[in-house]
Design an enzyme around this catalytic site. Structure first.
Site, mmCIF file in Angstrom:
data_model
loop_
_atom_site.group_PDB
_atom_site.id
_atom_site.type_symbol
_atom_site.label_atom_id
_atom_site.label_comp_id
_atom_site.label_asym_id
_atom_site.label_seq_id
_atom_site.Cartn_x
_atom_site.Cartn_y
_atom_site.Cartn_z
ATOM 1 N N SER A 93 -4.847 -3.634 8.321
ATOM 2 C CA SER A 93 -4.066 -2.603 7.659
ATOM 3 C C SER A 93 -2.774 -2.299 8.439
ATOM 4 O O SER A 93 -1.949 -3.195 8.630
ATOM 5 C CB SER A 93 -4.931 -1.354 7.464
ATOM 6 O OG SER A 93 -4.334 -0.434 6.595
ATOM 7 N N ASP A 113 -8.519 -5.006 -3.418
ATOM 8 C CA ASP A 113 -7.898 -4.088 -2.452
ATOM 9 C C ASP A 113 -6.792 -3.291 -3.132
ATOM 10 O O ASP A 113 -5.787 -3.861 -3.573
ATOM 11 C CB ASP A 113 -7.346 -4.894 -1.274
ATOM 12 C CG ASP A 113 -7.066 -4.031 -0.058
ATOM 13 O OD1 ASP A 113 -6.696 -2.857 -0.233
ATOM 14 O OD2 ASP A 113 -7.191 -4.541 1.070
ATOM 15 N N HIS A 124 -10.365 -2.991 0.777
ATOM 16 C CA HIS A 124 -9.754 -2.712 2.078
ATOM 17 C C HIS A 124 -10.777 -2.484 3.184
ATOM 18 O O HIS A 124 -10.638 -3.021 4.294
ATOM 19 C CB HIS A 124 -8.846 -1.481 1.949
ATOM 20 C CG HIS A 124 -7.701 -1.458 2.899
ATOM 21 N ND1 HIS A 124 -6.649 -2.350 2.831
ATOM 22 C CD2 HIS A 124 -7.422 -0.647 3.956
ATOM 23 C CE1 HIS A 124 -5.787 -2.088 3.794
ATOM 24 N NE2 HIS A 124 -6.237 -1.063 4.498
#
Length: 410
Positions: free
Chosen positions: A182, A352, A385
């Site tokens: 991320s 995601d 994610h």
């Protein structure tokens, strides 16, 4: 569970909101210093590594602008005697926004990336960015001071990552592998584009990359983008963005009152439909996270969403941008400048909502001239994610591929 989830991912709702915060000067100190802390009776080592039978050392490193960062070292696998004398390849593992290094250690040990890497012969270093639980110190500033929080991810690029890399390199004398998730991918790509770290870097694995955020499609994020500016002014009067604090909680609850918004499963609403999380791991996550970041950092991420380009922090006022950058608009991080022979592993998921497939494809298009043998891309249709850090099958689907990539390029 619902309320805990509400606070845990509150800050992501602001990624679609464009706002500005005043700039304040922060204290600085020359050089990058570090030290080992013994015995490791407090912190991530004691709570989440040593208990599983691994050796672990607590280190701290001071950035050149004065922040004192926590760093954990797992020098060998479980059960190793440590007498082989073999130099192990170092790996730095960098978390994302609103969490800390603990987020890599929430599953059973055989499923946690740092411990998997250690068991496979790597010298593992877990980074913790400024403002998180064990990195809330500075040589002269106190976290209660707004000046302590006067930074965005620009400073993570300019100060945190270089300090950690310099320290690990000084301790190991070897080029470093890197894993980011991320925000940990964003600051790495920005660093590489400016030529930072590349001389110390062996290879990099980027999980759920968020270099671009134009197509981020979280349900709650859309509502946040349409919310009244007046609802945000009190938030942006805060230097510290604390998802557990009352102002952020109140703002999020107001968004959840919008018709059609279901905040019961906020993890899904904000990160996508994660396929592979055990409820016990999610519960442990909610006990340990979220962590604070700076409001300025959240604003910078919001700017990235709204403008669709990757630039340094925009102070909006031309005179402020000129004061900081010498030009009216903030400079762009040109990712096409990343060295074409730098080994890169990129893994992204089809579900995601933060690292949207279209945004990752834009990143891959920018990297299309990368040396073919140096670039490895993995797409996992069912992943979202959080699966990349907490998925019970991440070892089989992702981490084994990362191991193979590192071994191939070391």
């Amino acid at each position: 569970m619902a309320l805990l989830g509400l606070t845990s991912f509150a800050a992501w709702t602001l990624l679609l909101v464009l706002a500005t915060v005043p700039h304040q000067a922060h204290a600085s100190s020359p050089g990058s210093l570090g030290r080992i802390i013994n015995p490791p009776v407090y912190g991530i080592c004691a709570s989440s590594v040593i208990v599983h039978g691994y050796k672990c050392q607590e280190h701290e490193v001071t950035t050149s602008d004065g922040y004192i960062l926590s760093l954990q070292r797992i020098p060998e696998g479980r059960g190793e005697g440590g007498g082989s004398g073999t130099r192990k390849q170092p790996v730095i593992i960098q978390h994302g926004v609103l969490v800390d290094g603990m987020t890599w250690l929430l599953n059973p040990p055989e499923q946690d990336l740092p411990l998997i890497l250690a068991d496979n012969g790597f010298d593992v270093w877990i980074a913790n960015t400024r403002g998180t639980r064990y990195s809330r110190r500075h040589i002269s500033l106190d976290p209660s001071s707004p000046a302590f929080w006067n930074w965005s991810w620009d400073e993570l690029v300019s100060y945190d990552l270089p300090a950690v890399f310099d320290y690990v390199f000084s301790q190991t004398g070897q080029k470093i592998n890197y894993v980011g998730h991320s925000l940990g991918t964003l600051i790495a790509l920005a660093s590489f584009s400016e030529g930072k770290l590349v001389n110390q870097l062996e290879s990099a694995a980027l999980l759920s990359p968020i270099a671009y955020l134009s197509h981020m499609n979280t349900e709650l994020g859309v509502v946040a983008a349409k919310s009244f500016v007046g609802e945000l002014t009190t938030l942006f009067g805060l230097a510290e963005f604390n998802p557990k604090g009352l102002p952020v909680d109140a703002f999020l609850k107001s968004l959840c009152a919008y018709p059609g918004i279901d905040c019961y499963d906020l993890l899904t609403a904000l990160t996508g439909k994660n396929c592979c999380l055990n409820s016990s791991t999610v519960d442990l996550f909610l006990v340990n996270e979220p962590q604070s970041t700076s409001t300025k950092n959240m604003v910078h991420l919001a700017q990235t969403v709204r403008r669709g380009v990757l630039t340094k922090f925009n102070y909006v006022r031309p005179d402020h941008n000129i004061m900081h950058y010498g030009e009216i608009f903030p400079p762009i991080y040109n990712l096409s400048n990343i060295p074409h022979d730098l080994p890169l592993f990129i893994s992204y998921g089809g579900r995601d909502a933060l690292s949207d497939v279209r945004d990752v494809e834009k990143l891959l298009d920018i990297l299309k001239f990368h040396d073919e043998e140096k670039r490895s891309v993995q797409f996992i249709e069912e992943y979202a994610h959080a699966d990349y850090i907490m998925g019970f099958n991440a070892k089989d689907l992702v981490y084994n591929a990362v191991l193979s990539f590192f071994n191939r390029h070391n």
